[in-house]
Design a protein around this motif. Structure first.
Motif, PDB file in Angstrom:
ATOM      1  N   PRO A  52       0.816  -1.218   0.000  1.00 23.44           N
ATOM      2  CA  PRO A  52       0.000   0.000   0.000  1.00 23.44           C
ATOM      3  C   PRO A  52       0.854   1.274   0.000  1.00 23.44           C
ATOM      4  O   PRO A  52       2.025   1.221   0.371  1.00 23.44           O
ATOM      5  CB  PRO A  52      -0.816  -0.111   1.289  1.00 23.44           C
ATOM      6  N   GLY A  54       2.786   4.416   1.005  1.00 22.45           N
ATOM      7  CA  GLY A  54       3.370   4.848   2.275  1.00 22.45           C
ATOM      8  C   GLY A  54       3.741   3.728   3.228  1.00 22.45           C
ATOM      9  O   GLY A  54       4.050   3.975   4.389  1.00 22.45           O
ATOM     10  N   SER A  55       3.749   2.496   2.757  1.00 25.94           N
ATOM     11  CA  SER A  55       4.045   1.384   3.670  1.00 25.94           C
ATOM     12  C   SER A  55       5.539   1.242   3.935  1.00 25.94           C
ATOM     13  O   SER A  55       5.939   0.431   4.770  1.00 25.94           O
ATOM     14  CB  SER A  55       3.478   0.084   3.116  1.00 25.94           C
ATOM     15  N   GLY A  56       6.348   2.009   3.224  1.00 25.64           N
ATOM     16  CA  GLY A  56       7.792   1.964   3.473  1.00 25.64           C
ATOM     17  C   GLY A  56       8.558   1.197   2.413  1.00 25.64           C
ATOM     18  O   GLY A  56       9.703   0.794   2.638  1.00 25.64           O
ATOM     19  N   SER A  58       9.943   2.232  -0.394  1.00 27.33           N
ATOM     20  CA  SER A  58      11.175   2.884  -0.845  1.00 27.33           C
ATOM     21  C   SER A  58      12.239   2.861   0.243  1.00 27.33           C
ATOM     22  O   SER A  58      13.419   2.658  -0.040  1.00 27.33           O
ATOM     23  CB  SER A  58      10.893   4.335  -1.247  1.00 27.33           C
ATOM     24  N   THR A  59      11.804   3.060   1.473  1.00 29.23           N
ATOM     25  CA  THR A  59      12.752   3.016   2.581  1.00 29.23           C
ATOM     26  C   THR A  59      13.364   1.622   2.664  1.00 29.23           C
ATOM     27  O   THR A  59      14.572   1.461   2.861  1.00 29.23           O
ATOM     28  CB  THR A  59      12.042   3.362   3.899  1.00 29.23           C
ATOM     29  N   ASP A  81       5.785   5.430  -9.992  1.00 29.83           N
ATOM     30  CA  ASP A  81       4.799   6.226  -9.265  1.00 29.83           C
ATOM     31  C   ASP A  81       3.682   6.632 -10.217  1.00 29.83           C
ATOM     32  O   ASP A  81       3.914   6.778 -11.413  1.00 29.83           O
ATOM     33  CB  ASP A  81       5.451   7.509  -8.713  1.00 29.83           C
ATOM     34  N   ASP A  94       9.993   8.318  -4.880  1.00 29.25           N
ATOM     35  CA  ASP A  94      10.689   7.169  -4.290  1.00 29.25           C
ATOM     36  C   ASP A  94      12.178   7.425  -4.140  1.00 29.25           C
ATOM     37  O   ASP A  94      12.790   7.083  -3.136  1.00 29.25           O
ATOM     38  CB  ASP A  94      10.485   5.930  -5.157  1.00 29.25           C
ATOM     39  N   ARG A  97      14.245   8.692  -0.983  1.00 27.54           N
ATOM     40  CA  ARG A  97      14.629   7.820   0.136  1.00 27.54           C
ATOM     41  C   ARG A  97      15.929   7.079  -0.149  1.00 27.54           C
ATOM     42  O   ARG A  97      16.442   6.385   0.713  1.00 27.54           O
ATOM     43  CB  ARG A  97      13.553   6.775   0.408  1.00 27.54           C
ATOM     44  N   GLU A 143       9.848  -1.281  -7.782  1.00 28.32           N
ATOM     45  CA  GLU A 143       8.926  -0.854  -6.731  1.00 28.32           C
ATOM     46  C   GLU A 143       7.672  -0.277  -7.359  1.00 28.32           C
ATOM     47  O   GLU A 143       7.756   0.636  -8.177  1.00 28.32           O
ATOM     48  CB  GLU A 143       9.570   0.221  -5.841  1.00 28.32           C
ATOM     49  N   VAL A 145       3.341   0.727  -6.333  1.00 29.23           N
ATOM     50  CA  VAL A 145       2.294   0.768  -5.319  1.00 29.23           C
ATOM     51  C   VAL A 145       1.296  -0.329  -5.638  1.00 29.23           C
ATOM     52  O   VAL A 145       0.876  -0.479  -6.781  1.00 29.23           O
ATOM     53  CB  VAL A 145       1.557   2.116  -5.329  1.00 29.23           C
ATOM     54  N   ASN A 190       6.193  -4.269   7.641  1.00 28.14           N
ATOM     55  CA  ASN A 190       7.105  -3.167   7.957  1.00 28.14           C
ATOM     56  C   ASN A 190       6.486  -2.284   9.054  1.00 28.14           C
ATOM     57  O   ASN A 190       5.333  -2.447   9.406  1.00 28.14           O
ATOM     58  CB  ASN A 190       7.382  -2.367   6.686  1.00 28.14           C
ATOM     59  N   LYS A 191       7.296  -1.346   9.541  1.00 35.23           N
ATOM     60  CA  LYS A 191       6.887  -0.461  10.634  1.00 35.23           C
ATOM     61  C   LYS A 191       6.565  -1.288  11.875  1.00 35.23           C
ATOM     62  O   LYS A 191       5.576  -1.053  12.574  1.00 35.23           O
ATOM     63  CB  LYS A 191       5.706   0.440  10.243  1.00 35.23           C
ATOM     64  N   ILE A 260      11.764  -2.999  10.432  1.00 36.99           N
ATOM     65  CA  ILE A 260      11.651  -1.561  10.698  1.00 36.99           C
ATOM     66  C   ILE A 260      12.580  -0.914   9.684  1.00 36.99           C
ATOM     67  O   ILE A 260      13.779  -0.752   9.916  1.00 36.99           O
ATOM     68  CB  ILE A 260      12.072  -1.193  12.131  1.00 36.99           C
ATOM     69  N   ALA A 261      12.021  -0.617   8.533  1.00 30.90           N
ATOM     70  CA  ALA A 261      12.856  -0.176   7.416  1.00 30.90           C
ATOM     71  C   ALA A 261      13.659   1.059   7.795  1.00 30.90           C
ATOM     72  O   ALA A 261      14.826   1.191   7.441  1.00 30.90           O
ATOM     73  CB  ALA A 261      11.991   0.111   6.195  1.00 30.90           C
TER      74      ALA A 261
ATOM     75  N   GLU C 435       6.394  12.475  12.369  1.00 27.05           N
ATOM     76  CA  GLU C 435       6.917  11.269  11.718  1.00 27.05           C
ATOM     77  C   GLU C 435       6.004  10.809  10.590  1.00 27.05           C
ATOM     78  O   GLU C 435       6.452  10.252   9.604  1.00 27.05           O
ATOM     79  CB  GLU C 435       7.079  10.144  12.745  1.00 27.05           C
TER      80      GLU C 435
HETATM   81  N1  GTP Z   1       7.656   4.170  11.921  1.00 15.89           N
HETATM   82  C1  GTP Z   1       8.180   3.715  10.789  1.00 15.89           C
HETATM   83  N2  GTP Z   1       8.114   4.484   9.709  1.00 15.89           N
HETATM   84  C2  GTP Z   1       8.630   4.006   8.554  1.00 15.89           C
HETATM   85  C3  GTP Z   1       9.240   2.747   8.477  1.00 15.89           C
HETATM   86  N3  GTP Z   1       9.644   2.558   7.208  1.00 15.89           N
HETATM   87  C4  GTP Z   1       9.295   3.650   6.527  1.00 15.89           C
HETATM   88  N4  GTP Z   1       8.690   4.544   7.336  1.00 15.89           N
HETATM   89  C5  GTP Z   1       8.195   5.868   6.998  1.00 15.89           C
HETATM   90  O1  GTP Z   1       7.015   5.757   6.228  1.00 15.89           O
HETATM   91  C6  GTP Z   1       6.930   6.818   5.293  1.00 15.89           C
HETATM   92  C7  GTP Z   1       6.727   6.285   3.899  1.00 15.89           C
HETATM   93  O2  GTP Z   1       7.892   5.582   3.517  1.00 15.89           O
HETATM   94  P1  GTP Z   1       8.232   5.254   2.007  1.00 15.89           P
HETATM   95  O3  GTP Z   1       9.443   4.411   2.001  1.00 15.89           O
HETATM   96  O4  GTP Z   1       8.239   6.467   1.178  1.00 15.89           O
HETATM   97  O5  GTP Z   1       6.950   4.397   1.642  1.00 15.89           O
HETATM   98  P2  GTP Z   1       6.512   3.890   0.202  1.00 15.89           P
HETATM   99  O6  GTP Z   1       5.747   2.649   0.442  1.00 15.89           O
HETATM  100  O7  GTP Z   1       7.672   3.814  -0.712  1.00 15.89           O
HETATM  101  O8  GTP Z   1       5.553   5.050  -0.250  1.00 15.89           O
HETATM  102  P3  GTP Z   1       4.945   5.291  -1.703  1.00 15.89           P
HETATM  103  O9  GTP Z   1       6.014   4.992  -2.694  1.00 15.89           O
HETATM  104  O10 GTP Z   1       4.543   6.721  -1.676  1.00 15.89           O
HETATM  105  O11 GTP Z   1       3.767   4.373  -1.808  1.00 15.89           O
HETATM  106  C8  GTP Z   1       8.231   7.584   5.434  1.00 15.89           C
HETATM  107  O12 GTP Z   1       7.981   8.694   6.222  1.00 15.89           O
HETATM  108  C9  GTP Z   1       9.148   6.621   6.112  1.00 15.89           C
HETATM  109  O13 GTP Z   1      10.150   7.265   6.845  1.00 15.89           O
HETATM  110  C10 GTP Z   1       9.313   1.964   9.676  1.00 15.89           C
HETATM  111  O14 GTP Z   1       9.818   0.845   9.702  1.00 15.89           O
HETATM  112  N5  GTP Z   1       8.760   2.499  10.791  1.00 15.89           N
END
Ligand code: GTP
Ligand code: MG
Lengths: 355, 133, 555
Positions: A52, A54-56, A58-59, A81, A94, A97, A143, A145, A190-191, A260-261, C435
Motif C-alpha cells: 500500500p 506509504g508502507s515503506g 522505498s525506505t 509512481d 521514491d 529515500r 517498486e 504501489v 514493515n513499521k 523496521i525499514a 513522523e
Molecule cells: N515508523 C516507521 N516508519 C517508517 C518505516 N519505514 C518507513 N517509514 C516511513 O514511512 C513513510 C513512507 O515511507 P516510504 O518508504 O516512502 O513508503 P513507500 O511505500 O515507498 O511510499 P509510496 O512509494 O509513496 O507508496 C516515510 O515517512 C518513512 O520514513 C518503519 O519501519 N517504521
C-alpha cells in the motif's frame, strides 16, 4: 547508432539512462537497441516490491540496496509512481529515500511515471528491467504501489515478489489484499515499531493457511512442492534419510518477516530470504518455468495491445462503422457482422508488424 | 509516443528552507511535468548522478544559504564532465543581482530570485529546453 | 427588548441595506479574507462577542488565562527587549557587530550561527564548503566563542542563540566563556532555541533522530534547572512554521503541540512540571495582517495557559505564562522595491507590540536580498524605538481588547488551534504526527495555495505582483568574503596542533560511553568543550551513537 548504444550501455550509465527514456516514450528506435542487447539478458535476479501507499517500500528498498551492496552485488531500481490523471504530471517521490546511493557506481536508480499508458506501463517496465539486466546489474528491484491491476501485473513478472504490509491500516487483514496475496513469495510486515505488527503477522499467516486449505492458486505452493521433491531427491542421491512430509511441501507457507525499514532492522534477514528464494527457483528450474510463463504473458499482452491499437486506426474504424450500419439497417444480424469484422481484423492483425 | 518534461528539483548546500523548492515542484507537476525531488543537503555529485540516471531535461536548484557561487558552478562542472551539456540548468533562491552574470557564465541558464511566479519559471523551461521533449 | 435584541434588529436592517448597495455597486471582491485566508465579515458587532465570558476568557494582565498579557504592568513597567538577530563571517566580525548594536541601544544579543555550526560540522568538513560564515558566524570551538564575546560582560547582557540540534554544545561553550570572565552560570541570562521538532517540519537544521534529540533537550532542562536557573532552555518556535507557509492558526497549533511534546518528554524523564515550565519560552512570527496577528498572540497565550493548567496541572503561575519573542515575517519581505519593506516591518512591529511580545527582532529591508547592512539594521531598530516611544501603543495594556473583530478572531484562532491539537493528540502527539508527515503536509498545502493566490493576483503584494516598477539592481549589499572558510580551517589546524589532544580524546570517549546510557550529557559536553574539543568532533561522537535523521519529504 543503436548498435553502438547497445554496446555502450555496459560502461556508460548515460546511455542506459537514454535508452530507458526511449523505452518510456515507446520510441520505435528502442527496438533495435533492445534486440542487440537480447543476448546479454536473463542473468539478473528481478525482485518486485509492492504494498500500500506509504508502507515503506522505498525506505525498505534503500536498505535492501545497502545490504546487497555489502554482499558485493550491483543493484538497479525501477521505481514506479502514478501520474496525475488531471495534469499528466507526476511527483516521483521514491528516489528521495535512496539518495545516499546516488554516488555509488554500483547502483542505478530510475523513476518512472505510470503516464497514460494502460498495458503500456507493464511493457515499459519489462523493457526497462531487460535494459538494466543487460547492463549487468545483478539484482533489479521494481517498486510499485499495490493498488491497480497494472501495477500488480508489473511485479508479478519479477522472479521474487515481496509484499509489504503495515500495521494500523484500519482493517488489518486488508493490509494484504485478497488477490494480491497469491502472487507473494515473501511477506514483510514493515513499521514493526508500531503497535499491531505482530497481529498483522499472525493474520497474514492465518490467511495463507486458509488459502492453501481452500486450494487457492498461489505462486508459492508449486515452488514449495518442487523444492521438497528436489530436497528429497538430493538426499537420496547422497544416501541420506529425510524426514518425510506427507503433504510433499504443499502446506508450507512463505516467510512472514518483521522489519523496521527506517532503522534497517530485519533487512538483513529479508535479503537472506530474497536470495534464498532465488536459490530455490534456480535449483528447481522454476526460474525458467516462471520466466517462460512471464514471457508468454508478455507476448500475449503485446499482441493484445497491438490489436487494440490497430482497432483504433482509421481502416478498422471504417470496417466497424460499416458493420454497425449494416446491423442497424437489418442488412445483417449482429453475429454475422461480428464474424465478418473479426475475420477482417484477424487477417489484418496477422499482417501487423510486431512492435 | 508520450513525451514529458522531466525535471530534477534539487537542494544543494546545507540550508533547510525548502518551501520554495517544494512549491515549485508541485507547480511543475501541475504543469504536466515529471518531477524528481532530491530533498535537503545534496552534494553536487549526488545531484549530477541523479540527473544522469533519471535522464532529466532540466535541473532546477534552489539555495538560500549564500553558497551558490561555490555550489552552482560545481554542478555545471560535473555535468560537463559527464557530457550532459544538453540539460537545461536553472537556479533560484536568495541570490544577489551582482552574482548572476558569473553564474550565467558558468552555464546556469537563468536565475529566479524571490518573488518570481512559478508560471514564469514554467514558461522559461518550456521555451528553453535544450533537447526536444 | 434587551440590548442584544435591539442590536440584532438594527444589524438585520443594516445587512439588508448592505445587500441592496452591493447589488448596485458590487464589493471589490467576492470573498474578503485575512492574511491567512480566513473569511472576514463586513462588520463585527457586540453580537460577535456576546458569548465571551470576560473574566474567564479575557481577564486581566498578569492573570490567568493571560489573554491580555503576562505581566500586570506590561510595557508601562518595562519595554520589550529589542533584540536584533545578527552574526556572520568570523567571530571577530560578529563581535564588532554586537558592539555596534549595543551602542545603538539594543538591549539583548541574538546570535546567528552559520549552517555548518547549526548542523554540527566543523568549518573544514567537506559539506561546509561554500557555507562557512554565510548565514551566521562560524563557531568551531571554545576558542571562537571566546572571541565572539570578547569585551562583552556576560553577566550584563542577555543572549539569545539560534541553535537547535547542537544546542548543548553551544550552551556549554557559553558557560565556559563565562567561567573565563569570572561569571557564574547562575548569573547568566539568555535563551537557546533548542527546538528540534520545528527543524524537522520547517527549518531543516536537524542532526539526530527525534528520540535522542528529545533526550538532549530534556538533559538541558534538567541541567539548567539546577545550574543555570535564569536561562530560557528552549524557545518553542512557530516563526519558522509560519515562514514555511503555515496560516496563523497553524502557527499557534503546531507550536503549542510541539510545546506539549517537550513537556511530556521532560515529565517522562522524571522532571516535575513546575521545575522546568517557567523557563519555557516561545517564538512567533509577525505578519502584515495587523488584527489577525494581534488575535493570534492573544489566543496563543490563552490556549497555552489552559494546557499547562488543565492538562499538566502546573501550579506555579510562571508555568502558565506564554512568554514569547517575535520576529517580523521574513517571507513577507519583497526583493522588489526593498524600501517598501520598512513599512511592512513597521506594521508587523505594531502587531507584535499590541500582541504583548516580550522581545522583538525587526527585519531589515534588505533581508530578502542578502545579509543586512549596518544602515538597514539601524532603520529596523529605529522602527521598534518609534513604536515604543512615539506611537502611544505602549501607554496602556492590550489596547485592542474589546474590539468586536479582534475578540472574535482571538476566539476563532483558539478554536482552530484546539482542533489541530486534538487531531495531533489522536495521532499520538507531535512527534508521531511529524513522523507521519501530517504537520508538513498541512503546512505545504497552505504554502501552495498562498503562492497560487499570489500568482492569480487574488492576493496583492505591492511591488511584486502589482505596482511594479523598473528597478536598478540594489547596491551596497553586504557580502561575506569567501576567504572566511579558509581562515576558519587554518584556525582549526592551529587549534588541533596546540591543544591537549589526549585530554580531548579522553573527554570524547567518556561522552561516547555516557551517550549509550542515560546519564545527563550536559556536564560531559561541558568538559569536552573546556579542553577545546571541536563542535564537529562532539557531534560526530553523538552521530555515531544516535544516528542521523532522515528527512520526511511530503510533496
Ligand atoms: N515508523 C516507521 N516508519 C517508517 C518505516 N519505514 C518507513 N517509514 C516511513 O514511512 C513513510 C513512507 O515511507 P516510504 O518508504 O516512502 O513508503 P513507500 O511505500 O515507498 O511510499 P509510496 O512509494 O509513496 O507508496 C516515510 O515517512 C518513512 O520514513 C518503519 O519501519 N517504521
Ligand atoms: Mg515509494
Amino acid at each position: 547508432m543503436s548498435e553502438r548504444m547497445a554496446l555502450n550501455i555496459l560502461d556508460n550509465p548515460r546511455h542506459l539512462a537514454r535508452l530507458i527514456t526511449m523505452i518510456e516514450r515507446q520510441d520505435p528506435a528502442r527496438i533495435e537497441v533492445l534486440k542487440a542487447l537480447h543476448d546479454k539478458t536473463g542473468k539478473a535476479h528481478v525482485v518486485g516490491i509492492t504494498g500500500p501507499p506509504g508502507s515503506g517500500k522505498s525506505t525498505l528498498t534503500d536498505k535492501i540496496i545497502g545490504e546487497l551492496r555489502n554482499r558485493g552485488r550491483r543493484v538497479a531500481v525501477v521505481a514506479i509512481d502514478p501520474s496525475s490523471p488531471f495534469t499528466g504530471g507526476a511527483i516521483l517521490g521514491d528516489r528521495i529515500r535512496m539518495m545516499r546511493h546516488a554516488t555509488d557506481e554500483g547502483v542505478f536508480i530510475r523513476s518512472l511515471a505510470s503516464r497514460g499508458h494502460l498495458g503500456g506501463l507493464s511493457r515499459a517496465a519489462a523493457e526497462t528491467v531487460r535494459a538494466l539486466d543487460a547492463a549487468a546489474y545483478d539484482t533489479v528491484i521494481i517498486e510499485t504501489v499495490g493498488v491497480g491491476q497494472s501495477e500488480i501485473d508489473i511485479v508479478r513478472c519479477a522472479d521474487t515478489v515481496v509484499l509489504v504490509a503495515v500495521p494500523g491500516l484500519g482493517d488489518d487483514i486488508q493490509a494484504i489484499k485478497a488477490g494480491v496475496m497469491e502472487i507473494g513469495d515473501i511477506f514483510c510486515v514493515n513499521k514493526a515499531d508500531r503497535d499491531g505488527a505482530e497481529r498483522v503477522v499472525r493474520e497474514t499467516r492465518a490467511m495463507m493457511e486458509t488459502a492453501i486449505m481452500n486450494g487457492a492458486n498461489t505462486r508459492f505452493s508449486g515452488l514449495y512442492k518442487a523444492v521438497y521433491e528436489h530436497t528429497v531427491q538430493q538426499a537420496r542421491l547422497r544416501g541420506e534419510n529425510v524426514q518425510e512430509d506427507p503433504h510433499g511441501g504443499a502446506l508450507r507457507i512463505p516467510p512472514v518477516l518483521l522489519t523496521i525499514a527506517e532503522q534497517g532492522e530485519g533487512v538483513s534477514v529479508l535479503v537472506d530470504e530474497i536470495l534464498a528464494h532465488h536459490a530455490m527457483l534456480s535449483d528447481t528450474e522454476w526460474l525458467l518455468k516462471h520466466r517462460h510463463e512471464n514471457t508468454m504473458w508478455e507476448l500475449r499482452n503485446a499482441v493484445a495491445d497491438n490489436l487494440l491499437g490497430w482497432l483504433d486506426n482509421a481502416n478498422a474504424h471504417s470496417q466497424l462503422a460499416n458493420a454497425a450500419e449494416a446491423v442497424l439497417h437489418k442488412d445483417t444480424d449482429y453475429y454475422q457482422a461480428l464474424a465478418q469484422v473479426q475475420e477482417g481484423i484477424i487477417a489484418a492483425g496477422l499482417r501487423l508488424v510486431s512492435d | 509516443m508520450e513525451q514529458k518534461i522531466r525535471v530534477l528539483v534539487a537542494k544543494p548546500g546545507l540550508d533547510g528552507h525548502d518551501r520554495g523548492a517544494k512549491v515549485v515542484a508541485r507547480a511543475f507537476r501541475d504543469a504536466g511535468m515529471e518531477v524528481i525531488y532530491t530533498g535537503l543537503r545534496q552534494t553536487p555529485e549526488q545531484i549530477v548522478n541523479a540527473a544522469l540516471q533519471e535522464d532529466v531535461d532540466v535541473v532546477a536548484m534552489s539555495i538560500l544559504s549564500g553558497a551558490h557561487n561555490h555550489l552552482f558552478p560545481r554542478v555545471m562542472e560535473l555535468l560537463r564532465e559527464k557530457n550532459m551539456d544538453d540539460v537545461l540548468v536553472i537556479g533560484g533562491g536568495v541570490i544577489p543581482d551582482e552574482d548572476i552574470p558569473g553564474l550565467k557564465a558558468a552555464g546556469i541558464a537563468e536565475i529566479f530570485t524571490p518573488g518570481t511566479a512559478t508560471g514564469t519559471t514554467i514558461e522559461f523551461i518550456k521555451n528553453n529546453l535544450k533537447r526536444k521533449a | 427588548m434587551n440590548e442584544i435584541e435591539t442590536i440584532q434588529q438594527a444589524n438585520t436592517a443594516y445587512e439588508a441595506g448592505v445587500q441592496k448597495a452591493a447589488a448596485r455597486f458590487p464589493e471589490r471582491k467576492k470573498m474578503f479574507t485575512t492574511g491567512s485566508n480566513a473569511p472576514v465579515n463586513t462588520l463585527y458587532t457586540p453580537l460577535d462577542t456576546k458569548d465571551i465570558n470576560y473574566v474567564e476568557k479575557i481577564g486581566f494582565p498578569g492573570e490567568y488565562p493571560y489573554t491580555r498579557g503576562v505581566q500586570n504592568t506590561m510595557y508601562r513597567g518595562r519595554l520589550w527587549t529589542m533584540r536584533q538577530y545578527a552574526g556572520f563571517s568570523t567571530a571577530e566580525e560578529s563581535n564588532k557587530r554586537y558592539k555596534f548594536l549595543l551602542d545603538q541601544g539594543t538591549t539583548g544579543l541574538s546570535v546567528a550561527f552559520d549552517l555548518p555550526t547549526q548542523i554540527g560540522y566543523d568549518s573544514d568538513h567537506a559539506l561546509s564548503q561554500g557555507e562557512v560564515g554565510k548565514v551566521g558566524v562560524a563557531i568551531d570551538s571554545l576558542a571562537d566563542m571566546e572571541i565572539l564575546f570578547d569585551g562583552i560582560p556576560l553577566d550584563k547582557v542577555s543572549t539569545s542563540m539560534t541553535i537547535n540540534a547542537p544546542a548543548s554544545v553551544l550552551l556549554a561553550m557559553y558557560i565556559a566563556v563565562a567561567e573565563k570572565q569570572g561569571v557564574k552560570p547562575e548569573q547568566l541570562n539568555g535563551t537557546i532555541q533548542n527546538d528540534i521538532l520545528k527543524e524537522y517540519v520547517a527549518r531543516g537544521t536537524y542532526i539526530f533522530p527525534p528520540e535522542p534529540s528529545m533526550r538532549l533537550i530534556t538533559d538541558i532542562f534538567a541541567y539548567c534547572s539546577k545550574d543555570v536557573p535564569n536561562w530560557n532552555t528552549i524557545s518553542i518556535s512557530g516563526y519558522h512554521i509560519r515562514e514555511a507557509g503555515s496560516t496563523a492558526s497553524q502557527e499557534v497549533a503546531f507550536t503549542l503541540a510541539d510545546g506539549i511534546a517537550y513537556v511530556d518528554a521532560a515529565i517522562k524523564a522524571g522532571l516535575s512540571v513546575d521545575d522546568f515550565a517557567p523557563r519555557l519560552s516561545f517564538f512567533f512570527n509577525s505578519h502584515n495582517d495587523l488584527f489577525e496577528e494581534v488575535a493570534k498572540f492573544r489566543a496563543a497565550r490563552r490556549v497555552w495557559a489552559s494546557i499547562m493548567k488543565n492538562r499538566f496541572k502546573a501550579s506555579n503561575p510562571k508555568s502558565l505564562m506564554l512568554r514569547f519573542h517575535t520576529q517580523t515575517g521574513g517571507s513577507t519581505l519583497t526583493a522588489q522595491q526593498p524600501d517598501n519593506n520598512i513599512v511592512r516591518v513597521a506594521i508587523q512591529t505594531l502587531a507584535a507590540v499590541l500582541g504583548g511580545t516580550q522581545s522583538l527582532h525587526t527585519n531589515s529591508k534588505d533581508e530578502a536580498l542578502a545579509l543586512p547592512t549596518e544602515a538597514s539594521v539601524r532603520i529596523a531598530l529605529r522602527t521598534q524605538q518609534i513604536v515604543a516611544y512615539e506611537s502611544g501603543a505602549t501607554e496602556t495594556i492590550d489596547p485592542l481588547a474589546g474590539s468586536y473583530y479582534v475578540e472574535s478572531m482571538t476566539d476563532r484562532i483558539e478554536k482552530e488551534a484546539l482542533e489541530y491539537i486534538a487531531r495531533i493528540d489522536s495521532m499520538g502527539g507531535a512527534v508521531k504526527a511529524i513522523e507521519r508527515g501530517y504537520v508538513q503536509q498541512e503546512i505545504q498545502d497552505a504554502a501552495y495555495s498562498y503562492q497560487m493566490d499570489i500568482e492569480s493576483g487574488e492576493r496583492v503584494v505591492v511591488g511584486m505582483n502589482k505596482f511594479q516598477i523598473k528597478e536598478a539592481p540594489p547596491t551596497g549589499l553586504l557580502k561575506v568574503d569567501p576567504i572566511v572558510g579558509e581562515q576558519q580551517s587554518q584556525k582549526l589546524r592551529e587549534l588541533r596542533a596546540k591543544r591537549d589532544n589526549a585530554a580531548v580524546k579522553n573527554s570524547l570517549v567518556t561522552l561516547e560511553k555516557a551517550a549509550q546510557g542515560n546519564d545527563n550529557l550536559m556536564p560531559l559536553i561541558l568538559d569536552a568543550v573546556r579542553c577545546y574539543a571541536t563542535l564537529g568532533e562532539i557531534c560526530d561522537i553523538l552521530r555515531g551513537i544516535f544516528g542521523e535523521y532522515q528527512q520526511k519529504v511530503i510533496l
